[in-house]
Design a protein around this motif. Structure first.
Motif, PDB file in Angstrom:
ATOM      1  N   ASP A 238       0.953  -1.517   0.142  1.00  9.27           N
ATOM      2  CA  ASP A 238       0.198   0.269   0.082  1.00  9.27           C
ATOM      3  C   ASP A 238       0.562   1.025  -0.121  1.00  9.27           C
ATOM      4  N   ASN A 239       2.545   1.229   0.203  1.00  6.12           N
ATOM      5  CA  ASN A 239       2.811   2.337   0.445  1.00  6.12           C
ATOM      6  C   ASN A 239       3.724   2.590  -0.427  1.00  6.12           C
ATOM      7  N   PHE A 240       3.442   1.891  -1.766  1.00  2.12           N
ATOM      8  CA  PHE A 240       4.501   1.556  -2.832  1.00  2.12           C
ATOM      9  C   PHE A 240       3.604   3.551  -3.253  1.00  2.12           C
ATOM     10  N   ILE A 241       5.643   3.859  -3.998  1.00  2.00           N
ATOM     11  CA  ILE A 241       5.261   5.334  -4.562  1.00  2.00           C
ATOM     12  C   ILE A 241       6.448   4.590  -6.119  1.00  2.00           C
ATOM     13  N   SER A 242       5.690   4.786  -7.237  1.00  2.00           N
ATOM     14  CA  SER A 242       5.570   4.825  -8.747  1.00  2.00           C
ATOM     15  C   SER A 242       6.283   5.847  -9.377  1.00  2.00           C
ATOM     16  N   PRO A 243       7.076   5.770 -10.368  1.00  4.52           N
ATOM     17  CA  PRO A 243       7.770   7.104 -10.972  1.00  4.52           C
ATOM     18  C   PRO A 243       6.505   8.448 -11.441  1.00  4.52           C
ATOM     19  N   GLU A 244       5.811   7.594 -11.878  1.00  6.91           N
ATOM     20  CA  GLU A 244       4.369   8.131 -11.679  1.00  6.91           C
ATOM     21  C   GLU A 244       3.479   8.740 -11.146  1.00  6.91           C
ATOM     22  N   MET A 245       4.128   8.271  -9.913  1.00 10.08           N
ATOM     23  CA  MET A 245       2.876   9.011  -8.674  1.00 10.08           C
ATOM     24  C   MET A 245       4.055   9.907  -8.304  1.00 10.08           C
ATOM     25  N   ILE A 246       5.550   9.698  -8.291  1.00  8.48           N
ATOM     26  CA  ILE A 246       6.127  10.848  -7.752  1.00  8.48           C
ATOM     27  C   ILE A 246       5.615  12.451  -8.904  1.00  8.48           C
TER      28      ILE A 246
END
Length: 297
Positions: A238-246
């Motif tokens: 749930d805590n994952f941050i993708s490049p798109e989210m960045i």
């Protein structure tokens, strides 16, 4: 390319475990910048070559020699990339401050450029008194500050950066409320689940293993994700941050520092993490082949 013309600064794992991979990556970073995503910057490479001050992940592979450490220091200086030491053993006491090997690391890397990730105040005070501002100090996520008040107080302390507990990664109301977002670093690809009740105990066991130079105790602490330490496992959290989210959320909020996990990954898995966050799609095959070749040199 992000639309905010803001550098995305990545802090990369496993400096002393994957030196050949990073020697090649840094070569491309300097000489083939077209391979890297726009506005991506390598802010530091972190890790520890054994030593009882190490924490967060077990590092019991052989000590690096003074000669090899000096070569690594010089390599990073050539590329103007800081080394960041994971001095985050949460069980350290005053008697551990005078460890010969760890003090040698401080002396060799005392260039005014490098960084220390801190956990225990007794060690942090020792290094600050001895070296002052010759090192930059980073507050570690291993402190497990699990209330907003605790985290906010930490941000206001005298640290270069604070690695937020990754339970806050998707707490956008809290993230928006932070005034000093440029002091915060977000861990993107943790394999540990959100709000894991065993996380701090895990850090304690790792710290004891480091003090004992024996990792057998970790076998008694079973973590279902630890056996699958890779990008696929991280993406499922749930805590994952993708490049798109960045690019879509975090940069626009004012965050620019992002930490990648991977000190205990298999080399091929680490390469995939680096490609995912740093390299343009058109160059991934080329860079993958170059990095994989370093494993056979």
């Amino acid at each position: 390319m992000n639309s905010y013309n803001t550098e995305t600064i990545f802090h990369l794992p496993g400096l002393f475990r994957f030196p050949n991979i990073y020697e090649r990556l840094l070569y491309d970073y300097k000489n083939n910048p077209q391979c890297f995503k726009d506005n991506v910057k390598i802010g530091s490479i972190y890790g520890c070559p054994n030593g009882i001050w190490n924490g967060g992940r077990i590092a019991l592979f052989p000590h690096w020699s003074k000669t090899d450490l000096t070569k690594m220091k010089d390599l990073l200086k050539e590329y103007d990339i800081p080394a960041r030491f994971t001095f985050t053993n949460c069980l350290l006491e005053e008697k551990h401050l005078y460890d010969t090997y760890c003090n040698m690391l401080l002396e060799i890397f005392n260039t005014g450029k490098n960084e220390i990730i801190c956990n225990r105040e007794v060690l942090e005070n020792y290094i600050r008194e001895k070296y002052g501002d010759k090192y930059k100090y980073i507050s570690s996520t291993t402190k497990r500050l699990n209330t907003e008040d605790e985290q906010t107080k930490e941000i206001n302390k005298d640290y270069h950066l604070i690695v937020l507990d990754y339970d806050y990664n998707k707490n956008f109301n809290y993230l928006q409320s932070i005034e000093n977002k440029d002091k915060c670093e977000l861990l993107c690809n943790a394999i540990c689940k959100s709000h894991c009740e065993k996380r701090y105990k895990h850090y304690e066991i790792i710290s004891q293993c480091q003090l004992d130079f024996d990792d057998s105790a970790i076998d008694e602490f079973k973590c279902s994700n630890a056996e699958n330490d890779n990008l696929i496992t991280a993406i499922q959290q749930d805590n994952f941050i993708s490049p798109e989210m960045i690019n879509g959320f975090y940069l626009s909020m004012g965050f620019k520092n992002f930490k990648l996990e991977g000190r205990t990954m298999r080399p091929l898995d680490l390469i995939e993490v680096l490609l995912y966050y740093l390299i343009k799609d058109d160059y991934k095959t080329q860079v993958r082949m170059a990095l994989q070749q370093t494993l056979y040199n």
